[in-house]
Design a protein around this motif. Structure first.
Motif, PDB file in Angstrom:
ATOM      1  N   THR A  32     -36.889 -27.769  16.163  1.00 17.28           N
ATOM      2  CA  THR A  32     -35.928 -26.459  15.740  1.00 17.28           C
ATOM      3  C   THR A  32     -36.985 -25.547  15.488  1.00 17.28           C
ATOM      4  O   THR A  32     -37.866 -25.617  14.219  1.00 17.28           O
ATOM      5  N   ALA A  59     -33.862 -25.591  19.961  1.00 15.43           N
ATOM      6  CA  ALA A  59     -33.022 -26.068  19.164  1.00 15.43           C
ATOM      7  C   ALA A  59     -32.932 -27.675  19.453  1.00 15.43           C
ATOM      8  O   ALA A  59     -33.090 -28.102  20.331  1.00 15.43           O
ATOM      9  N   ASP A  60     -33.177 -28.233  18.130  1.00 14.04           N
ATOM     10  CA  ASP A  60     -33.085 -29.615  18.240  1.00 14.04           C
ATOM     11  C   ASP A  60     -32.212 -30.107  16.704  1.00 14.04           C
ATOM     12  O   ASP A  60     -32.698 -31.091  16.171  1.00 14.04           O
ATOM     13  N   THR A 115     -30.006 -25.715  13.131  1.00 11.94           N
ATOM     14  CA  THR A 115     -30.432 -24.346  13.416  1.00 11.94           C
ATOM     15  C   THR A 115     -30.111 -23.616  12.350  1.00 11.94           C
ATOM     16  O   THR A 115     -30.866 -22.547  11.712  1.00 11.94           O
ATOM     17  N   VAL A 128     -32.999 -18.295  17.809  1.00 12.03           N
ATOM     18  CA  VAL A 128     -33.482 -19.598  17.908  1.00 12.03           C
ATOM     19  C   VAL A 128     -34.159 -19.665  19.261  1.00 12.03           C
ATOM     20  O   VAL A 128     -33.215 -19.588  20.322  1.00 12.03           O
TER      21      VAL A 128
END
Length: 209
Positions: A7, A93-94, A97, A90
């Protein structure tokens, strides 16, 4: 740029010598935030909100969370009648966030305030404490710190914890996803959140040292 795993969020601060109408002539400043995700921040492309013509409810909710979280650590009287806007974009994103945006947003805010102090526009530091956030949840029956997307999407319990550097709670967002959770599990997640925020605050201090 804050990177927490996969992220990645770009956080910038913009200083303006004005405040919203409801604060004019009050002597108080304001800290607010805007949040957005690039179309390919996720595995599949999302449409730009500008193309749709309005912000999604999730976007509005997150940017309000960022703004009120950061304001919790600010003496707005000491800031004076000016506004600082934190933009959180962002890039990738993982999961987590909003937590990354709050944590990185505080670093951007710290740098902006340092500039005000350096040039003498303010004489008292308005930042009373650092602010950071981390996600915690119950995944596969186990408490997990900083959930990534696969964990987040399958977690039985999902929570976001926003805290000050001294360990005070600003906001807790928790919900069960198809299963309930116990007081003991809640305490386990709080302990994990304390650990995570302590590490994040140390990283914040190192970034602005």
């Amino acid at each position: 740029m804050i990177k927490i795993g996969d992220t990645h969020v770009l956080c910038t601060a913009t200083l303006e010598e004005r405040v919203p109408p409801f604060l004019r002539n009050s002597g108080q400043g304001w800290v607010t935030a805007e949040y957005g995700m690039l179309p390919r921040a996720t595995n599949t492309r999302m449409r730009r909100e500008a193309a749709v013509g309005k912000q999604a409810g999730r976007t509005v909710e997150i940017q309000r969370l960022i703004g009120r979280s950061l304001r919790a650590g600010v003496d707005r009287q000491a800031l004076g009648e000016r506004q600082i806007t934190i933009d959180c974009d962002v890039i990738q994103a993982d999961g987590g966030t909003r937590c990354a945006a709050i944590t990185g947003g505080w670093v951007a805010l710290r740098l902006a305030v340092n500039k005000l102090l350096k040039v003498g526009d303010i004489t008292t530091d308005p930042l009373m404490d650092s602010v950071a956030a981390v996600s915690c949840g119950i995944y596969a029956g186990q408490p997990v710190l900083d959930l990534d997307y696969p964990e987040d999407s399958e977690a039985g319990v999902d929570g976001n914890f926003v805290m000050t550097g001294t360990g005070r709670l600003i906001e807790v967002q928790m919900s069960a996803e198809g299963a309930t959770f116990s007081h003991e599990q809640m305490s386990q997640l709080m302990t994990l959140a304390d650990k995570g925020v302590t590490e994040l605050v140390a990283a914040q201090k190192a970034a602005v040292a």
